[in-house]
Design a protein around this motif. Structure first.
Motif, PDB file in Angstrom:
ATOM      1  N   CYS A  91       0.613  -1.050   0.015  1.00 22.42           N
ATOM      2  CA  CYS A  91      -0.016   0.115   0.096  1.00 22.42           C
ATOM      3  C   CYS A  91       0.929   1.192  -0.067  1.00 22.42           C
ATOM      4  O   CYS A  91       1.599   1.475   0.926  1.00 22.42           O
TER       5      CYS A  91
ATOM      6  N   ASP B 130      -0.844   4.244  -0.070  1.00 17.09           N
ATOM      7  CA  ASP B 130      -1.935   5.134   0.842  1.00 17.09           C
ATOM      8  C   ASP B 130      -2.201   5.883  -0.048  1.00 17.09           C
ATOM      9  O   ASP B 130      -2.681   7.328   0.488  1.00 17.09           O
TER      10      ASP B 130
ATOM     11  N   CYS C 174      -4.852   5.179  -2.072  1.00 17.03           N
ATOM     12  CA  CYS C 174      -5.904   4.299  -2.787  1.00 17.03           C
ATOM     13  C   CYS C 174      -7.132   4.750  -3.566  1.00 17.03           C
ATOM     14  O   CYS C 174      -7.543   4.225  -4.678  1.00 17.03           O
TER      15      CYS C 174
ATOM     16  N   ARG D 165      -6.142   8.197   0.642  1.00 11.39           N
ATOM     17  CA  ARG D 165      -6.544   6.865   0.845  1.00 11.39           C
ATOM     18  C   ARG D 165      -8.037   6.952   0.942  1.00 11.39           C
ATOM     19  O   ARG D 165      -8.888   6.253   0.418  1.00 11.39           O
TER      20      ARG D 165
END
Length: 108
Positions: A56, A58, A60, A108
């Motif tokens: 990830c 961050d 998203c 995110r």
């Protein structure tokens, strides 16, 4: 001089909770295509380009995402043509692909 001129990191994160994640938006296919193109162009070598998987990153909400270093340029992409443009313009020539830039406020 750095071992590689550029790194491109692709978020391949997947969330079991069902939350939005890059893996749900074709990130693996983007990574695979980029890796193939970079190898095919002869860029996958010291002094060239390294294509890396990442967890990830961050960001998203803009997924799928990739980031190119050392410039710290964040991209979002939709298909193989977008990846081709990133390879041809940024990874080969150092020219940022403005239309694929991830807005700085996307998280995110």
């Amino acid at each position: 001089m750095s071992y590689y001129q550029r790194h491109i990191f692709f978020c391949l994160n997947q969330r079991d909770s069902g939350e939005n994640a890059c893996a749900q938006h074709g990130a693996q296919a983007g990574f695979d295509h980029c890796k193939s193109r970079v190898k095919g162009e002869g860029l996958a070598r010291p002094g060239g380009v390294r294509v890396n998987k990442a967890g990830c990153l961050d960001r998203c909400a803009g997924g799928p995402v990739a980031v190119v270093y050392p410039e710290a340029v964040w991209y979002t992409y939709v298909d193989q043509q977008d990846i081709d443009e990133i390879v041809d313009s940024h990874l080969k020539k150092g020219q940022v692909v403005e239309r694929l830039l991830l807005p700085p406020n996307v998280g995110r």
